[in-house]
Every structure is written in C-alpha cells, then in structure tokens.
Scaffold this motif. Structure first.
Motif: not given
Length: 358
Positions: A82-86, A66-80, A55-62
């Motif tokens: 969409g989450i931490w800056d927020a 299904a959300l996988t570790q690879a998806d999160l690794d590819a979304r480092t900037q989006a997490l920064a 709901r917060l960021i497009p985390a499912d990169a592929d």
C-alpha cells in the motif's frame, strides 16, 4: 434590515458548508539520501500522520482505534504493497529494488523507512498513492544528494518528481520550496473556518482602525509563538492534547460571541485576543507538527506561518470595509452584531460538542 441579511447570509452558508473539525495534516513528507555519489544504495524516510496512513491501508490491526507499534509490525505486507509499491523509485529509467523496510510509531506521526538498490542514472519517484487521498494532499520531497539539499512538491496531477538534481524538478520549484509552504499556509487559513469565525467575531466590535490593528497584532504574535514552539518540538501535542486544543478553539469562539452580545465595552479585548491566539496557534501547529519535517522544519515553519499571516491579512482586508460600512448606521450595526454573534455562538457550540464528544 436587508443590509444585515446580506451580511449574515454569506457567513451562514460558510458555516454550514462543512465541519471545522480537526485541522488535518494533509502532507506526506519524504526524504531521500544517496550516501555515495552515484552509488547503488538509496535510503528513504517517509513521515505521515496515523490518520493519513489509515486512509491508505488498514493499519489498525487490532481495531482498537489507536495505532501502536504492534499494529505496524503486523502490517508489514500491507505497508509494502500500500505504501512502497505505490511510490516506485527508478534510476535511469530502470526500477530500483527495495532491500529493506521499517515502520515506527512516533509521538505525533508515523515514520516509515526503506532502503533501495538502484542502477546508475537520474533518480525519479512517482507518488501514485496521492490518487487514493483527497485532492488537497501533497507530498513534500526533501532530498540530500551530493551534499546539496532541496524540496519539491508533488500532487495527484503531477505525482512524479526528479530526485537527484537539486534545484530542478518537473514542476520547476525552487530548491527551498518556500513558496509552496507559503501557499499551504494560505490554504489552511482559508480552510480553517473556525479561525476565520473567531476573526469575524473580533472585527464586529473592533472599534477604531488603531484598535483593530492592536487586536490583529495580538492574535498574530500569540499564534506565531505557539505555532513555532510546537513545530520546533518545545511543546508536544499528543492525540489527547490535540483534542482539547480543538475544543478550546471552539470555546474561544463562544466566549467572544457571548461578549459581543452582553457587553457594551471591550477594554480587555486585546489581552483576551492574545490569550486565545495562543490556543489557535496550537491548532495551526497540529497541522505542521504532524508532518515530521526533520531538517526542513525551519523552512516549513517560516513559509507556513507567512502564508497564514498573508491569508489572514487578505480576509481582514475584505471584512473590515464591510464592517465599517455597517458601522455608519448604528441601528443596522447593532442588529448585525446581534445576528452574526448569535450565528457565531451557535457554530461555536456545535464545534465544541463535536470536538469534546469526538
């Protein structure tokens, strides 16, 4: 007949008001540590479900669903962003500097971590991302500061919390946060329309007060067992098992409704209620286990379950006198049981199809 209609109409409106799909985990759980009193380093751990993250960021990169570790690794900037800056962290009115971040996919939730360098002074955190989530979402902030522990709750109306003074916050919660957990349990039983429908189906042919008490006790004990076992990690609910639990809850509603229509005696109802109560407990546990509560799981489990029981008791206190009133006239009672059971059967069938087919 008009009395039957008056009893059926409110339930019909309730059942069509919304879908009783998955039992959403509507909490983000945050923990903050300051290893040294007054030190510059601050660590934070944030846990949330994959659905909430989506709901917060497009985390499912592929885009495979299904959300996988690879998806999160590819979304480092989006997490920064969409989450931490927020959820900016300040100390003494000055912003803290984020020095590191991590993201890990766990069995039932996503764990995000960050380290900060903070100036001296009182720590505060503003959870601005709550404005992007539905109004029922909360942040539970558990802190470990100078050897003391506390919990505080934030929502979209009051998103800023004082972190570094256990026992105090801008909203005045007690450190344990127990009352807030109780409130969450109450709200989830009222939002859990499928659980309420199951209870109504039981009460329609519940019989004497003693028998109703037996049914309610069996349901309470059963769902408390599975709720506790799952929340404490003894039983793991992954995505597939959760889906089958939700479908099984719908089956329990269908089963009881069919029995109401075809059986005249229900001598086995207490045992059946206990068995189905175990299934419903997994439904509640799906909510609680999705939070990643860590050291706060005991407080959360106790308060949440207490809230569920209080909400359930309130519902029964309202419904039981109405059922008793209808039972005084056997013909009206028979029509009411048939009418409501057919409606409950239809609702259970709809939920089963919705959950089984995704």
């Amino acid at each position: 007949m008009w009395r039957t209609a008056r009893l059926v109409a409110p339930l019909a409106l309730l059942l069509v008001a919304g879908s009783a799909g998955a039992h959403d985990a509507d909490i983000l759980y945050a923990q903050l540590w300051r290893p040294e009193a007054g030190g510059a380093e601050v660590r934070e751990r944030l846990t949330l479900t994959a659905d909430t993250l989506g709901r917060l960021i497009p985390a499912d990169a592929d885009g495979d669903g299904a959300l996988t570790q690879a998806d999160l690794d590819a979304r480092t900037q989006a997490l920064a962003v969409g989450i931490w800056d927020a959820i900016p962290l300040t100390a003494g009115g000055q912003p803290c500097t984020r020095t590191g971040a991590s993201a890990v996919v766990r069995a039932s939730f996503v764990e995000l971590g960050a380290t900060f360098s903070c100036p001296a002074g009182e720590l505060r955190q503003r959870f601005s991302l709550l404005s992007l989530l539905p109004a029922n979402y909360r942040v539970v902030l558990g802190t470990v500061m100078q050897g003391e522990q506390g919990q505080r709750f934030a929502d979209a109306q009051q998103p800023t919390l004082v972190v570094s003074e256990p026992g105090r916050s801008e909203r005045g919660e007690e450190p344990s946060g127990l009352l807030e957990w109780v409130g969450l349990g109450v709200s989830h039983i009222f939002e859990g329309i499928d659980h309420l429908t199951f209870l109504l189906a039981l009460l329609l042919v519940g019989g004497s007060f003693r028998r109703v008490l037996l049914l309610v006790t069996a349901f309470t004990v059963a769902h408390s067992l599975t709720l506790g076992a799952t929340a404490l990690g003894f039983i793991l609910l992954d995505e597939v098992r959760t889906r089958w639990v939700e479908a099984a809850i719908a089956v329990s509603i269908i089963w009881v409704a069919v029995e109401n229509l075809v059986l005249r005696e229900h001598r086995h109802r207490a045992l059946l209620t206990f068995l189905f109560g175990l299934v419903h407990g997994f439904g509640f546990a799906n909510v609680l286990s999705g939070y990643g509560l860590g050291d706060s799981v005991v407080t959360g489990l106790f308060g949440f379950n207490l809230g569920v029981e209080l909400g359930q008791t309130a519902v029964i206190a309202v419904l039981l006198p109405l059922v008793r009133l209808v039972q005084r006239r056997p013909a009206v009672h028979l029509r009411t049981v048939r009418g409501l059971s057919l409606l409950i059967l239809a609702a259970g069938g709809y939920w089963l199809m919705e959950r089984a087919l995704g």
